[in-house]
Design an enzyme around this catalytic site. Structure first.
Site, PDB file in Angstrom:
ATOM      1  N   ARG A  59      -4.988  -5.283  27.302  1.00  0.00           N
ATOM      2  CA  ARG A  59      -3.704  -4.582  27.299  1.00  0.00           C
ATOM      3  C   ARG A  59      -2.937  -4.742  25.993  1.00  0.00           C
ATOM      4  O   ARG A  59      -2.522  -3.767  25.375  1.00  0.00           O
ATOM      5  CB  ARG A  59      -2.791  -5.141  28.409  1.00  0.00           C
ATOM      6  CG  ARG A  59      -2.902  -4.478  29.733  1.00  0.00           C
ATOM      7  CD  ARG A  59      -2.512  -5.480  30.804  1.00  0.00           C
ATOM      8  NE  ARG A  59      -3.514  -6.529  30.769  1.00  0.00           N
ATOM      9  CZ  ARG A  59      -4.613  -6.511  31.520  1.00  0.00           C
ATOM     10  NH1 ARG A  59      -4.795  -5.562  32.371  1.00  0.00           N
ATOM     11  NH2 ARG A  59      -5.509  -7.464  31.418  1.00  0.00           N
ATOM     12  N   THR A  60      -2.710  -5.980  25.597  1.00  0.00           N
ATOM     13  CA  THR A  60      -1.793  -6.211  24.479  1.00  0.00           C
ATOM     14  C   THR A  60      -2.336  -5.605  23.191  1.00  0.00           C
ATOM     15  O   THR A  60      -1.609  -4.961  22.439  1.00  0.00           O
ATOM     16  CB  THR A  60      -1.529  -7.722  24.328  1.00  0.00           C
ATOM     17  OG1 THR A  60      -1.126  -8.234  25.597  1.00  0.00           O
ATOM     18  CG2 THR A  60      -0.446  -8.001  23.319  1.00  0.00           C
ATOM     19  N   LYS A  87     -17.037 -17.590  10.836  1.00  0.00           N
ATOM     20  CA  LYS A  87     -17.814 -18.180   9.733  1.00  0.00           C
ATOM     21  C   LYS A  87     -17.132 -19.447   9.199  1.00  0.00           C
ATOM     22  O   LYS A  87     -17.500 -19.968   8.158  1.00  0.00           O
ATOM     23  CB  LYS A  87     -17.964 -17.175   8.592  1.00  0.00           C
ATOM     24  CG  LYS A  87     -18.697 -15.903   8.958  1.00  0.00           C
ATOM     25  CD  LYS A  87     -18.855 -15.036   7.723  1.00  0.00           C
ATOM     26  CE  LYS A  87     -19.426 -13.675   8.048  1.00  0.00           C
ATOM     27  NZ  LYS A  87     -19.300 -12.759   6.906  1.00  0.00           N
ATOM     28  N   ARG A 109      -2.562 -12.814  17.732  1.00  0.00           N
ATOM     29  CA  ARG A 109      -2.773 -13.569  18.978  1.00  0.00           C
ATOM     30  C   ARG A 109      -3.723 -14.702  18.657  1.00  0.00           C
ATOM     31  O   ARG A 109      -4.768 -14.502  18.025  1.00  0.00           O
ATOM     32  CB  ARG A 109      -3.360 -12.677  20.067  1.00  0.00           C
ATOM     33  CG  ARG A 109      -3.837 -13.510  21.254  1.00  0.00           C
ATOM     34  CD  ARG A 109      -4.198 -12.702  22.455  1.00  0.00           C
ATOM     35  NE  ARG A 109      -3.006 -12.208  23.132  1.00  0.00           N
ATOM     36  CZ  ARG A 109      -3.013 -11.719  24.368  1.00  0.00           C
ATOM     37  NH1 ARG A 109      -4.131 -11.649  25.040  1.00  0.00           N
ATOM     38  NH2 ARG A 109      -1.903 -11.285  24.928  1.00  0.00           N
ATOM     39  N   HIS A 137       5.032 -15.255  24.436  1.00  0.00           N
ATOM     40  CA  HIS A 137       4.433 -13.913  24.370  1.00  0.00           C
ATOM     41  C   HIS A 137       5.621 -12.947  24.448  1.00  0.00           C
ATOM     42  O   HIS A 137       5.865 -12.313  25.476  1.00  0.00           O
ATOM     43  CB  HIS A 137       3.494 -13.756  25.572  1.00  0.00           C
ATOM     44  CG  HIS A 137       2.628 -12.533  25.560  1.00  0.00           C
ATOM     45  ND1 HIS A 137       2.761 -11.513  24.643  1.00  0.00           N
ATOM     46  CD2 HIS A 137       1.611 -12.166  26.390  1.00  0.00           C
ATOM     47  CE1 HIS A 137       1.862 -10.577  24.911  1.00  0.00           C
ATOM     48  NE2 HIS A 137       1.163 -10.950  25.959  1.00  0.00           N
TER      49      HIS A 137
HETATM   50  C1  NCD Z   1      -1.327 -12.547  29.478  1.00  0.00           C
HETATM   51  C2  NCD Z   1      -1.664 -13.346  28.252  1.00  0.00           C
HETATM   52  O1  NCD Z   1      -2.649 -13.113  27.585  1.00  0.00           O
HETATM   53  O2  NCD Z   1      -0.857 -14.215  27.969  1.00  0.00           O
HETATM   54  N1  NCD Z   1      -1.844 -11.270  29.495  1.00  0.00           N
HETATM   55  C3  NCD Z   1      -1.185 -10.275  28.826  1.00  0.00           C
HETATM   56  O3  NCD Z   1      -0.940 -10.360  27.642  1.00  0.00           O
HETATM   57  N2  NCD Z   1      -0.799  -9.222  29.542  1.00  0.00           N
HETATM   58  C4  NCD Z   1      -1.502 -13.286  30.727  1.00  0.00           C
HETATM   59  C5  NCD Z   1      -2.853 -13.776  31.130  1.00  0.00           C
HETATM   60  O4  NCD Z   1      -3.775 -13.838  30.340  1.00  0.00           O
HETATM   61  O5  NCD Z   1      -2.979 -14.169  32.307  1.00  0.00           O
END
Ligand code: NCD
Length: 315
Positions: A59-60, A87, A109, A137
């Protein structure tokens, strides 16, 4: 021009309620672009956004990419397995090399808490935290607040239950900061082993902690369920998933304890049958896919403000 005096978006904690409202209002103006036959505005033409995702994401990552493209920015995506970090290159070296190509925004991320903040002090581009370990987040909190505002008409005075693996959840931390800054009360529900220290201190007296889900649900306006973050759990923190879902899973019987018009949220990915019963996840009170739709618009707002887009954003 909208007032937003931050060069990066690293966390919700340092933001003021007015900053959150600015981002939410702007994001909501971008929502209608998704309804157009041609889903694109020229606002960030000539700007470059690099999505550096060193942890799994569906999603993100997609949401940031679509957000950048709908604003006409050039979006470049780098994922963990395709980057030179495999690497042996450090995150900082990778980021410095990317920065040498003059991107305007780097969205990152990373499994390490503080990764985005560290990069923000070392590179020229604006940095957006798309999830750093169990820390924050922030864009998830924005899309969650927008979803709540849309369905409830406000955030102030609402009671929001957040249930699940709080200890390892960056979503929970960002949501607690955002919701309490905007005047909601947050009830955290989790087994003791999945709680984190200091939760009650986070929200100016607006956070309470419950070791059972059922009492927390009583009279709730919003029920947000979280996944067990198996990838972050070292030892065994709960007996097994069957037992977990027996006490902390959201099913129709438990949902009936919340207000009759309570909405059900989940950041995804869902573990059906563990933290949420499929009948609830797919039921009429779930707003889980609306969260996803709003995510694109909120990320458009963030990229717009940090990449210095022109005024007249949504024209
Ligand atoms: C979350 C995350 O990666 O922090 N997912 C997201 O970004 N929608 C939550 C999760 O991984 O459970």
């Amino acid at each position: 021009m909208t007032a937003f005096a931050h060069r990066h978006l690293l966390a919700i904690e340092p933001l003021a309620a007015e900053d959150l409202t600015t981002l939410l209002d702007l994001g909501e103006r971008f929502l209608e672009i998704a309804e157009r036959p041609i889903k694109k505005v020229p606002t960030l033409r000539g700007k470059t956004v690099i999505n550096l995702f060193l942890e799994p994401s569906t999603r993100t990552r997609t949401s940031f990419e679509i957000a950048a493209k709908r604003l006409s920015a050039d979006a470049i995506n780098i994922s963990g397995s395709a980057s030179s970090t495999v690497k042996g290159e450090t995150l900082l070296d990778t980021a410095r090399n990317l920065d040498a190509m003059s991107p305007d925004v780097v969205v990152v991320r990373h499994a390490q808490a503080g990764a985005a903040e560290m990069l923000a002090t070392r590179i020229k581009a604006a940095v957006v935290n798309a999830g750093d370990g169990a820390h924050e987040h922030p864009t998830q909190a924005l899309l969650d607040c927008s979803t709540i505002r849309a369905h409830k008409g406000r955030i102030e005075g609402l009671t929001v239950v957040i249930c699940g693996d709080i200890r390892h959840s960056r979503v929970a931390r960002s949501d607690i900061w955002a919701l309490t800054k905007l005047g909601a009360r947050v009830r955290i529900a989790a087994p003791r082993t999945l709680l984190a220290p200091g939760l009650e201190e986070m929200g100016a007296g607006r956070v309470s902690v419950h070791e059972r889900l059922e009492p927390a649900l009583e009279g709730a306006d919003v029920v947000m369920m979280l996944r067990i973050q198996k990838e972050r759990i070292g030892g065994a923190l709960f007996p097994n998933t069957r037992e977990y879902s027996r006490y902390y899973g959201l099913n129709a019987r438990r949902l009936a304890m919340a207000k009759p018009d309570a909405i059900v949220m989940h950041p995804g990915p869902l573990n059906r049958g563990i933290e949420i019963d499929p009948s609830v996840a797919d039921g009429p009170r779930a707003v889980i896919l609306d969260q996803v739709s709003r995510g694109v618009a909120m990320r458009m707002a963030v990229l717009y403000l940090l990449a210095g887009g022109e005024a007249g954003a949504s024209e």
